[in-house]
Design an enzyme around this catalytic site. Structure first.
Site, PDB file in Angstrom:
ATOM      1  N   GLY A  25       0.980  -1.124  -0.126  1.00  0.00           N
ATOM      2  CA  GLY A  25       0.356   0.097  -0.080  1.00  0.00           C
ATOM      3  C   GLY A  25       0.979   0.972   0.195  1.00  0.00           C
ATOM      4  N   THR A  26       0.381   2.063  -0.837  1.00  0.00           N
ATOM      5  CA  THR A  26       1.393   3.433  -0.414  1.00  0.00           C
ATOM      6  C   THR A  26       0.605   4.677  -0.112  1.00  0.00           C
ATOM      7  OG1 THR A  26       1.040   4.154  -2.540  1.00  0.00           O
ATOM      8  CG2 THR A  26       2.301   3.017  -2.670  1.00  0.00           C
ATOM      9  N   GLY A  34      -3.827  18.260   6.129  1.00  0.00           N
ATOM     10  CA  GLY A  34      -4.391  17.787   5.080  1.00  0.00           C
ATOM     11  C   GLY A  34      -3.995  15.583   4.626  1.00  0.00           C
ATOM     12  N   LYS A  37       1.762  14.295   2.173  1.00  0.00           N
ATOM     13  CA  LYS A  37       3.090  13.569   0.900  1.00  0.00           C
ATOM     14  C   LYS A  37       4.223  13.530   0.761  1.00  0.00           C
ATOM     15  CE  LYS A  37       4.222  14.306  -3.568  1.00  0.00           C
ATOM     16  NZ  LYS A  37       3.841  12.921  -4.051  1.00  0.00           N
ATOM     17  N   ASP A  59      -0.116  -0.946  -4.950  1.00  0.00           N
ATOM     18  CA  ASP A  59      -0.906   0.187  -5.237  1.00  0.00           C
ATOM     19  C   ASP A  59      -0.984   1.793  -4.686  1.00  0.00           C
ATOM     20  OD1 ASP A  59      -4.104  -1.005  -4.303  1.00  0.00           O
ATOM     21  OD2 ASP A  59      -3.968   0.449  -3.004  1.00  0.00           O
ATOM     22  N   TYR A  64      -3.980   9.842  -4.058  1.00  0.00           N
ATOM     23  CA  TYR A  64      -3.054   9.930  -2.570  1.00  0.00           C
ATOM     24  C   TYR A  64      -1.813  10.594  -3.038  1.00  0.00           C
ATOM     25  CZ  TYR A  64      -5.415   4.762  -1.911  1.00  0.00           C
ATOM     26  OH  TYR A  64      -6.431   3.746  -1.761  1.00  0.00           O
ATOM     27  N   LYS A  93      -5.908   4.010  -9.054  1.00  0.00           N
ATOM     28  CA  LYS A  93      -7.459   4.389  -9.077  1.00  0.00           C
ATOM     29  C   LYS A  93      -8.356   5.344  -9.266  1.00  0.00           C
ATOM     30  CE  LYS A  93      -7.042   1.725  -4.350  1.00  0.00           C
ATOM     31  NZ  LYS A  93      -5.749   2.159  -4.140  1.00  0.00           N
ATOM     32  N   HIS A 126     -12.243   3.927  -7.955  1.00  0.00           N
ATOM     33  CA  HIS A 126     -12.003   4.130  -6.340  1.00  0.00           C
ATOM     34  C   HIS A 126     -13.352   3.751  -5.584  1.00  0.00           C
ATOM     35  CE1 HIS A 126      -8.732   6.070  -3.918  1.00  0.00           C
ATOM     36  NE2 HIS A 126      -9.595   5.171  -2.947  1.00  0.00           N
ATOM     37  N   SER A 164     -14.042  -0.393  -6.617  1.00  0.00           N
ATOM     38  CA  SER A 164     -13.208  -0.510  -5.216  1.00  0.00           C
ATOM     39  C   SER A 164     -14.249  -0.124  -4.437  1.00  0.00           C
ATOM     40  CB  SER A 164     -11.654   0.333  -6.035  1.00  0.00           C
ATOM     41  OG  SER A 164     -12.074   0.700  -3.678  1.00  0.00           O
ATOM     42  N   ASN A 165     -14.381  -0.004  -3.037  1.00  0.00           N
ATOM     43  CA  ASN A 165     -15.282   0.089  -2.423  1.00  0.00           C
ATOM     44  C   ASN A 165     -17.415   0.385  -2.876  1.00  0.00           C
ATOM     45  OD1 ASN A 165     -14.083   0.827  -0.115  1.00  0.00           O
ATOM     46  ND2 ASN A 165     -13.097   2.394  -1.970  1.00  0.00           N
ATOM     47  N   ARG A 221      -6.083   4.619  14.196  1.00  0.00           N
ATOM     48  CA  ARG A 221      -5.350   5.907  12.799  1.00  0.00           C
ATOM     49  C   ARG A 221      -6.841   6.264  13.403  1.00  0.00           C
ATOM     50  NH1 ARG A 221      -5.699   1.669   9.072  1.00  0.00           N
ATOM     51  NH2 ARG A 221      -5.213  -0.368   9.269  1.00  0.00           N
ATOM     52  N   LYS A 265       0.196  -1.498   4.275  1.00  0.00           N
ATOM     53  CA  LYS A 265       1.368  -0.570   4.053  1.00  0.00           C
ATOM     54  C   LYS A 265       1.859  -0.455   5.297  1.00  0.00           C
ATOM     55  CE  LYS A 265       2.626   4.115   5.277  1.00  0.00           C
ATOM     56  NZ  LYS A 265       2.621   4.993   6.994  1.00  0.00           N
TER      57      LYS A 265
HETATM   58  N1  NAP Z   1      -9.035   1.084  -1.883  1.00  0.00           N
HETATM   59  C1  NAP Z   1      -9.350   1.776  -1.139  1.00  0.00           C
HETATM   60  O1  NAP Z   1     -10.489   3.019  -0.713  1.00  0.00           O
HETATM   61  C2  NAP Z   1      -8.661   2.495   0.456  1.00  0.00           C
HETATM   62  C3  NAP Z   1      -9.064   2.584   1.989  1.00  0.00           C
HETATM   63  C4  NAP Z   1      -7.675   2.689   2.986  1.00  0.00           C
HETATM   64  C5  NAP Z   1      -6.497   1.834   2.373  1.00  0.00           C
HETATM   65  N2  NAP Z   1      -6.189   0.927   0.708  1.00  0.00           N
HETATM   66  C6  NAP Z   1      -4.678   0.531   0.567  1.00  0.00           C
HETATM   67  O2  NAP Z   1      -4.513  -0.148   1.467  1.00  0.00           O
HETATM   68  C7  NAP Z   1      -3.150  -0.268   1.726  1.00  0.00           C
HETATM   69  C8  NAP Z   1      -3.306  -0.923   3.792  1.00  0.00           C
HETATM   70  O3  NAP Z   1      -4.315   0.036   3.749  1.00  0.00           O
HETATM   71  P1  NAP Z   1      -4.126   1.022   5.891  1.00  0.00           P
HETATM   72  O4  NAP Z   1      -2.668   1.766   5.074  1.00  0.00           O
HETATM   73  O5  NAP Z   1      -5.055   1.615   5.605  1.00  0.00           O
HETATM   74  O6  NAP Z   1      -3.226   0.269   6.815  1.00  0.00           O
HETATM   75  P2  NAP Z   1      -2.760  -0.786   6.688  1.00  0.00           P
HETATM   76  O7  NAP Z   1      -1.435  -1.252   5.959  1.00  0.00           O
HETATM   77  O8  NAP Z   1      -3.455  -1.930   7.157  1.00  0.00           O
HETATM   78  O9  NAP Z   1      -2.003  -0.612   8.287  1.00  0.00           O
HETATM   79  C9  NAP Z   1      -0.250   0.771   8.027  1.00  0.00           C
HETATM   80  C10 NAP Z   1       0.153   0.617   9.248  1.00  0.00           C
HETATM   81  O10 NAP Z   1       0.573  -0.456   9.535  1.00  0.00           O
HETATM   82  C11 NAP Z   1       1.909  -0.251   9.862  1.00  0.00           C
HETATM   83  N3  NAP Z   1       2.514  -1.610   9.839  1.00  0.00           N
HETATM   84  C12 NAP Z   1       2.844  -2.061   8.318  1.00  0.00           C
HETATM   85  N4  NAP Z   1       3.246  -2.621   8.771  1.00  0.00           N
HETATM   86  C13 NAP Z   1       3.589  -3.701  10.264  1.00  0.00           C
HETATM   87  C14 NAP Z   1       4.010  -4.628  10.970  1.00  0.00           C
HETATM   88  N5  NAP Z   1       4.773  -5.458  10.300  1.00  0.00           N
HETATM   89  N6  NAP Z   1       3.861  -5.035  12.038  1.00  0.00           N
HETATM   90  C15 NAP Z   1       3.611  -2.803  13.274  1.00  0.00           C
HETATM   91  N7  NAP Z   1       3.214  -2.526  12.302  1.00  0.00           N
HETATM   92  C16 NAP Z   1       2.821  -2.905  10.946  1.00  0.00           C
HETATM   93  C17 NAP Z   1       2.220   0.562   9.548  1.00  0.00           C
HETATM   94  O11 NAP Z   1       3.273   1.747   9.875  1.00  0.00           O
HETATM   95  P3  NAP Z   1       4.853   2.086   9.173  1.00  0.00           P
HETATM   96  O12 NAP Z   1       4.285   2.731   8.166  1.00  0.00           O
HETATM   97  O13 NAP Z   1       5.221   2.829  10.725  1.00  0.00           O
HETATM   98  O14 NAP Z   1       5.666   0.808   9.611  1.00  0.00           O
HETATM   99  C18 NAP Z   1       1.104   1.873   9.355  1.00  0.00           C
HETATM  100  O15 NAP Z   1       0.836   2.366  10.176  1.00  0.00           O
HETATM  101  C19 NAP Z   1      -3.180   1.676   1.694  1.00  0.00           C
HETATM  102  O16 NAP Z   1      -1.713   2.310   1.715  1.00  0.00           O
HETATM  103  C20 NAP Z   1      -3.402   1.803  -0.021  1.00  0.00           C
HETATM  104  O17 NAP Z   1      -3.152   1.024  -0.361  1.00  0.00           O
HETATM  105  C21 NAP Z   1      -7.344   1.586  -0.152  1.00  0.00           C
END
Ligand code: NAP
Length: 328
Positions: A25-26, A34, A37, A59, A64, A93, A126, A164-165, A221, A265
């Site tokens: 995830g990025t 906001g 970046k 992704d 983003y 997206k 998206h 998505s969604n 979060r 991510k």
């Molecule tokens: N389609 C959509 O509407 C939608 C919505 C939300 C997200 N997404 C996509 O999904 C991706 C992931 O979702 P997300 O960013 O919400 O949440 P996530 O991947 O569930 O959580 C990311 C968080 O977890 C921490 N983390 C990652 N690996 C870890 C590990 N092994 N141990 C402990 N902490 C860890 C990261 O911190 P650090 O970076 O400091 O390691 C970051 O704070 C996004 O980046 C995006 O690409 C899509």
């Protein structure tokens, strides 16, 4: 010496193409100013490291603000001869303010320009929600937008298209009325929102599921610690100890064992390696059920500020939050 996963498992999509079984995830999140970046090419460097440790799927999304750095990293690695372009899978997206059919190809062309790539692998709508530039709602039907995604695939700008969604009814409508079947649906999946029904439905139609925010309540979060399992949850710790893994790896494996592509991510090198090192063990069906039972149908991506939109996909809440995209 850590192992590099060179042979990433893949799923076959309904169009015959393959998609790698885990994505990085990025989305960097929001802070008080906001959208966060990337500074000093931080994200580009994370993607470079990710490619080195074996990630083959990224992704991103127009909204983003990370498409440019993802594209730059891919180009650098291809330029170095480390990978070929076809070895990596790039998902991005379409944003909600570009939902009219004639805007879609244009948006993807702008994205490709930003990324410096000739094509992407997967273009997702998206949200089913069309908005004007000032974020007021449009009446644009997501089927009109889908025609635009079909145009983009036909023009060779993207290899595959998806959603998505979208909820189950909306997915069904695109399947029924579209010329091209969505290859993928990306939805929120973690122990607090298991999404059994929608995932079974998607799989029954041969639509691949990508699961976002896999760590759910395990991380804070928006500065809030929501109820639900944390990294030290005893159920997860027991399973992790059995396999010699971390609880983060157990949760990612729980998605893989349900045939969902986790999108995790991280911007930390050690976690990049940790999160991808999940293809040498498998959970028992009982362990999958134990994790399923955390379910409380809680979404962390709940844009209730759009809930009066006619195509809002989720359940409505009593007190919608303010729209973070509208700057006063
Ligand atoms: N389609 C959509 O509407 C939608 C919505 C939300 C997200 N997404 C996509 O999904 C991706 C992931 O979702 P997300 O960013 O919400 O949440 P996530 O991947 O569930 O959580 C990311 C968080 O977890 C921490 N983390 C990652 N690996 C870890 C590990 N092994 N141990 C402990 N902490 C860890 C990261 O911190 P650090 O970076 O400091 O390691 C970051 O704070 C996004 O980046 C995006 O690409 C899509």
């Amino acid at each position: 010496m850590s192992t590099v996963l060179t042979d990433m498992p893949k799923y076959k999509m309904n169009n015959g193409l393959e998609i790698p079984a885990i994505a990085l995830g990025t989305f960097l999140g929001f802070d008080e100013r906001g959208l966060i970046k990337s500074e000093n090419k931080m994200l580009r460097d994370v993607v470079l490291q990710a490619i080195d440790v074996g990630y083959r799927h990224f992704d991103t999304a127009a909204v983003y603000n990370t498409e440019d750095e993802v594209g730059e990293a891919v180009r650098m690695k291809v330029g170095e001869g480390r990978i070929k372009r076809e070895d990596v899978f790039v998902t991005t997206k379409l944003w909600n303010t570009r939902h009219r059919r004639e805007q879609v190809v244009k948006s993807l062309e702008e994205t490709l320009q930003k990324m410096g790539l000739e094509y992407i692998d997967l273009y997702l709508m998206h949200w089913p929600i069309g908005l004007n530039d000032d974020y007021t709602h449009t009446d644009t039907d997501y089927m009109e937008t889908w025609r635009g995604l079909e145009d983009a695939q036909q023009a060779g700008l993207t290899k595959s298209i998806g959603l998505s969604n979208f909820n189950k009814q909306q997915l069904k409508r695109v399947i029924d009325e579209g010329r091209i079947k969505p290859a993928v649906i990306q939805i929120e999946v973690h122990p607090q929102i298991v999404q059994k029904e929608l995932i079974e439905y998607a799989h029954s139609l041969n639509v691949v599921v990508m699961g976002y925010s896999p760590f759910g309540s395990m991380i804070k979060r928006y500065g809030i610690q929501f109820p639900g399992p944390r990294f030290d949850d005893p159920v997860l710790v027991d399973i992790a100890e059995k396999y010699g893994k971390t609880t983060a790896q157990v949760v990612l494996r729980w998605l893989v064992d349900r045939d969902i592509i986790p999108i995790a991510k991280t911007v930390k090198y050690s976690r990049l390696k940790e999160n991808i090192d999940i293809f040498d063990f498998k959970l028992d069906p009982e362990e999958i059920e134990m994790i399923n039972s955390f379910n409380s149908n809680t979404r962390y991506t709940l844009p209730s500020f759009w809930q009066t939109h006619r195509h809002y996909p989720f359940e409505k809440v009593e007190n919608p939050i303010a729209d973070p995209f509208i700057k006063n």
